[in-house]
Structures are given as C-alpha cells and as structure tokens.
Design an enzyme around this catalytic site. Structure first.
Site, PDB file in Angstrom:
ATOM      1  N   CYS A 193      35.626  41.146  37.614  1.00 36.12           N
ATOM      2  CA  CYS A 193      35.535  39.814  37.024  1.00 36.12           C
ATOM      3  C   CYS A 193      34.779  39.880  35.690  1.00 36.12           C
ATOM      4  O   CYS A 193      35.309  40.377  34.699  1.00 36.12           O
ATOM      5  CB  CYS A 193      34.891  38.832  37.998  1.00 36.12           C
ATOM      6  SG  CYS A 193      35.143  37.109  37.541  1.00 36.12           S
ATOM      7  N   HIS A 207      38.508  39.573  42.363  1.00 39.96           N
ATOM      8  CA  HIS A 207      37.402  40.026  43.222  1.00 39.96           C
ATOM      9  C   HIS A 207      37.945  40.792  44.425  1.00 39.96           C
ATOM     10  O   HIS A 207      38.136  40.215  45.511  1.00 39.96           O
ATOM     11  CB  HIS A 207      36.586  38.825  43.707  1.00 39.96           C
ATOM     12  CG  HIS A 207      35.743  38.197  42.657  1.00 39.96           C
ATOM     13  ND1 HIS A 207      34.441  38.563  42.436  1.00 39.96           N
ATOM     14  CD2 HIS A 207      36.029  37.236  41.737  1.00 39.96           C
ATOM     15  CE1 HIS A 207      33.937  37.841  41.442  1.00 39.96           C
ATOM     16  NE2 HIS A 207      34.893  37.032  40.999  1.00 39.96           N
ATOM     17  N   GLU A 238      36.463  42.762  46.376  1.00 41.88           N
ATOM     18  CA  GLU A 238      35.491  42.895  47.468  1.00 41.88           C
ATOM     19  C   GLU A 238      35.744  41.893  48.591  1.00 41.88           C
ATOM     20  O   GLU A 238      35.361  42.128  49.744  1.00 41.88           O
ATOM     21  CB  GLU A 238      34.062  42.747  46.941  1.00 41.88           C
ATOM     22  CG  GLU A 238      33.657  41.364  46.454  1.00 41.88           C
ATOM     23  CD  GLU A 238      33.975  41.083  44.993  1.00 41.88           C
ATOM     24  OE1 GLU A 238      33.361  40.170  44.414  1.00 41.88           O
ATOM     25  OE2 GLU A 238      34.852  41.773  44.438  1.00 41.88           O
TER      26      GLU A 238
END
Length: 534
Positions: free
Chosen positions: A383, A509, A511
């Site tokens: 990001c 993102h 994750e």
C-alpha cells in the site's frame, strides 16, 4: 437453525477473547460443523476506519469493503467463517440504523428506547449472519469488559437471545483472569468470582469459564471457582499462556473444550484430532530449521497491534519456508532523523514497508526503500510501501527532484502519486476510500506471477491515492516493471524493479488473505528470497 455461542470477557481487557473465539471456531470446524463469527464492538464509531492505529490497532478489511476490528483477522486466519460487513457490529451502526428508522417514521407513535429498540436491532443484526450463510454454529464475541457501561445493550441483547432460544441453542462462555500475586505467592480466584457475579446480576449465567492464567489451576481452585460461580467443575477450563497463538486450539483441545461445548449444545459429532494443524503449523513455528531477519519500517511501531496482520503473515511466510522470522521493528522517524541507517537495517535479510496515512516519518521510509534497492536486499512494499518505492525511484533514478505524493505535498512538481478524480470530490472521511476486493491481472514474466502461478487474482484494498499513470512510461524506461494492473480502470496494482533479487511492491493488502496453513504467495516468496541473503 444455527446455534449460538456468546463470548464475553471479565476482570481486565486484552484477555484474548478474539483468539479464544477463533480457536473455538477452529475446533468446531474440525468436528465437521460450519461456523460463522461476529464481533460486537461497543464504541460509537460506525467502524474503526477513522480511528488512529494507536487508538485501535489495525483496521481489518473484508472482501466486501468493510473496515472492521482486527479480531476479524483472527477469525479468518483460524477458520473458514464467512467474513463480511455484517460480521462486525458496532454501537455506532446500531444507533445509526435505529435513528434512521425513527426519522423515516418506522416507529410512529412510539417512544424509541434502549430496550426494546436498540436491543432488538442488535439481535436482528446477530441473527442476520447465520440466516444469510446457513451455518451450524454462530460465535458472537462481545467486546469490552463486563461492567463497562458501553457494552450493556449488547449484554442485554444476548441475555434475551439465550432466553428466547433455550439452553440447547445458546451457550455463554466467559473469559476471565486468575492473577498470580507474587508478593503473596498465590493465584487468586476472587476477581473471577466478582466478574461472574457482575455478569449474573444482569441476568447472564456463564456455562463455561475460560480462565486465563500464568500457572496451572489446581483441583482445589477449580472446585472453588465452580462452587462460587455456579458452573460445573468440568466447565472451569484452563486457558494458560502459550508462547505462540497458534497453540491455543491445541491447548483447548487438550482441555476437552470442544467436547464440552458439543455436550452443552446437544450436538453429536465424531471426535477428530488437530494433526494437520499441529504438524504443519505449530511444530514449524516452535522448531523451525532456519532463521531470517525482516525489518518492518513503519510509523505505528510503538503499538504491535497496528500491524497485526503484517506480523502474522510474516510468521506464515516463515512457516511455509520452515523458518523462524525475527521481526525487527523500525520506527521510520528514527531513520528520518539522519541516524546511521545501517544501525537499523544493516543486518536485515529483507525489508518490508507497510501501509499508513499522513506525512509523519515518510522521508525515513523513502530512505529505507532506497537502501533496499541499492543494497539488493529483498523489498516488500505494501500500500503506502508501494507508493514510497515509486517516489524513491522517481527521485533517485528518474531524477525528478522533489517527486512526491499529493497526500504529502499538494504542490509537488512531480505528483507521482495522486488522487483519482472521483476522490477529489470526497468530503466524508469514513468508508470513502478504495476498499475491498478488486481484480488484478499479472504479466507472466514477473516475480508476482511466479508467486501466484496464475494471471488473474483478487486482493483487498484500503487507500485513497494511486500511482499516476502519466509517469508510467518514463519509469518503465528506467527499470520499473508494472506487473499487475486493475484492467477495468487501468490502475497500477503491482510493480517490480528490474535487476534486483526481489523487489515487489503492491497497492493492495495481501496480509489480509494469509493463513498459517495457507500462506499468501507473496509472503511465502518474500521470505524465500530473504533466506537467500547471507
């Protein structure tokens, strides 16, 4: 009809209700039950999207673009529960809905009150999730601590639900604390007794107590807790501290928690061990064959929960590579102050720059990205970390002096990162960014494609600023490769640097989609690349 498990907490906050709820979900799924999970947060914000990470920790984003509590990250990492905007219920959402109905005239002639209107709205929101997804069990975590005035409407709502559904369809689990007083050399049960008494005063009798403790509970203590808290002796469950959070389901299994829950909910399911979880996750976390050091350069380093999903995804990358990931947390402001960068990053096998907002610490992040590029250290930008990589490359390789994002410098001569046209008209701060899952197409000759092993992917976003396509050609000539694009709107999603061991930066993102037993491919390959650095 779905059965319900309500999880509350007492004595103090941060007892790990979210991890307990997620672990219970894991155990029930292993027994062959489908599970949905809900987090009820008692704050007045509609969602945590406008909160500082120092206040609330990370904001976890779902596929449908909801900004939610970080506990939903635990739910997704541990279970296959369907997670959406309906999985996070806040006081703000409830009151907003009720007031909207009142203004619309839905309650004409009535006085709108906490009971029944607010509590009815809470119950309706809870029931909506299993109705949409048709699951066997719905686990509902109530945020806050029993005794907090903010959580009373939620507690009243679940009290009513237990009464309406009956004991075969609803179960109350209370997470509490048994503190050890060093000066006295004793483990105390009194705080748990008081917490349960407070819960019973509002009409909720816990069926199971999960007792957080540093030391094992003696038989005498179990008997005492059961007697004074009015629960079965077998329902006093030890929840001792563990070194790694992924051990919690195994610990609960050892305590027989899943058997106890099924017994109380009158469910019969074959018993199954967590062999895969133990071998593929826990053993690899506890006894890895290798070790790697990753420096995370951020601006919210002081609060570990601010990057919770990042840290967990790095652990997952280690699990996939049978390696322990040593996380070196670096405050970008320390680098910005002109201190020796090698002092902070010199022993790194890899450097990761996560997301964030605002101009504080930005120049330190740019220095870290430059260090990774020039020294050939594997770099993972996420990001804001992608935007930082672009700014650094523009300044030092493309010779665009002062290149920046318009978020940090509205008058920059080279707005490498800028707002999309539709964002320029936005006034409200909450839920107005590019949020949720977007499609991305990868080019085949790239490290990203090597990781994903497919052309078309979907990833979650949470940002307002984008790469400015006006500078795409000049940057590609100098060595940037745009390897992933949202084709519908021609938005740059992933870029890489040529002739670098592993330099990948993405606007989304990743994750949020990583699990310990199903690691995200970019984290897996990032750790693999870092392991090659001597």
């Amino acid at each position: 009809m779905s059965k319900f498990i309500f999880v509350t907490g007492g004595v103090v906050s941060s007892l790990g209700k979210g991890l307990a709820a997620a672990s219970i979900g894991k155990l029930l799924e292993k027994r062959g039950l489908s599970v949905a999970m809900i987090k009820c947060d008692p704050y007045l914000n509609v969602d945590p999207g406008t909160m500082s990470p120092f206040q609330h920790g990370e904001v976890y984003v779902t596929d449908d673009g909801a900004e939610t509590d970080l506990d939903l990250g635990h739910y997704e990492r541990f279970t296959n529960s369907p997670i959406s905007k309906d999985s996070n219920i806040t006081t703000g959402k409830i009151y907003y809905s009720v007031i909207t109905k009142e203004r619309r005239g839905d309650y004409l002639g009535k006085t709108v009150q906490i009971i029944p209107h607010i509590t009815d709205e809470i119950k309706q929101s809870i029931r909506k999730v299993p109705k949409v997804h048709s699951v066997d069990v719905t686990i509902v975590e109530i945020g806050g601590t029993v005794g907090d005035i903010e959580s009373l409407p939620f507690l009243e709502a679940i009290r009513q639900m237990r009464w309406e559904l009956g004991e075969q369809y609803a179960l109350n689990i209370h997470v509490t604390l048994l503190p050890f007083i060093k000066a006295a050399g004793e483990q105390k049960t009194k705080p748990t007794q008081h917490s349960v008494r407070e819960l019973r005063e509002i009409g909720i009798q816990p069926d199971i107590l999960l007792c957080r403790t540093e030391r094992h509970i003696t038989k005498e203590q179990r008997d005492k807790i059961a007697l004074f808290c009015n629960v079965d002796k077998e329902a006093v469950v030890e929840a001792a501290d563990v070194k790694y959070i992924y051990e919690v389901p195994l610990y609960f299994k050892k305590e027989g928690l899943d058997d106890l829950i099924l017994k109380k909910l009158h469910i019969k399911k074959e018993d199954k061990e967590l062999i895969d979880w133990e071998n593929d996750v826990v053993k690899r976390v506890k006894k890895p064959a290798k070790e790697v050091k990753i420096s995370v350069v951020g601006k919210y380093i002081a609060l570990p929960d601010a990057y919770k999903s990042i840290y967990e995804a790095l652990v997952h990358g280690g699990i996939a590579n049978n390696a322990r990931v040593i996380i070196n947390r670096v405050d970008s402001e320390d680098i910005e102050k002109g201190k020796n960068i090698k002092k902070f990053l010199g022993n790194s096998n890899g450097i990761l720059i996560p997301g964030g907002f605002g101009d504080r610490g930005i120049e330190g992040k740019i220095k870290a990205a430059q260090y990774a590029r020039e020294e050939g250290i594997p770099y993972f930008g996420i990001c804001l970390g992608m935007q930082i990589a672009v700014i650094e490359f523009a300044r030092h390789i493309c010779k665009m002096e002062g290149a920046n994002s318009t978020e940090f410098d509205k008058d920059t001569k080279y707005p490498i990162i800028s707002l999309l046209e539709e964002q320029k008209q936005v006034v409200d701060a909450g839920a107005t960014m590019r949020l949720g899952a977007y499609a991305c197409k990868l080019i085949k000759k790239s490290k990203s494609f090597t990781a994903y092993k497919k052309e078309n992917i979907s990833e979650r976003h949470r940002h307002r600023y984008e790469f400015n396509n006006k500078y795409k050609k000049v940057m590609e000539k100098k060595g940037i490769i745009v390897t992933g694009v949202h084709t519908q709107r021609k938005l740059v999603e992933i870029l890489e640097v040529k002739r670098h061991p592993w330099f990948v930066a993405c606007q989304f993102h990743p994750e949020f989609k990583s699990k310990p037993d199903k690691v995200h491919p970019l984290f897996k390959d990032f750790i693999a690349a870092a392991l090659c650095v001597k």
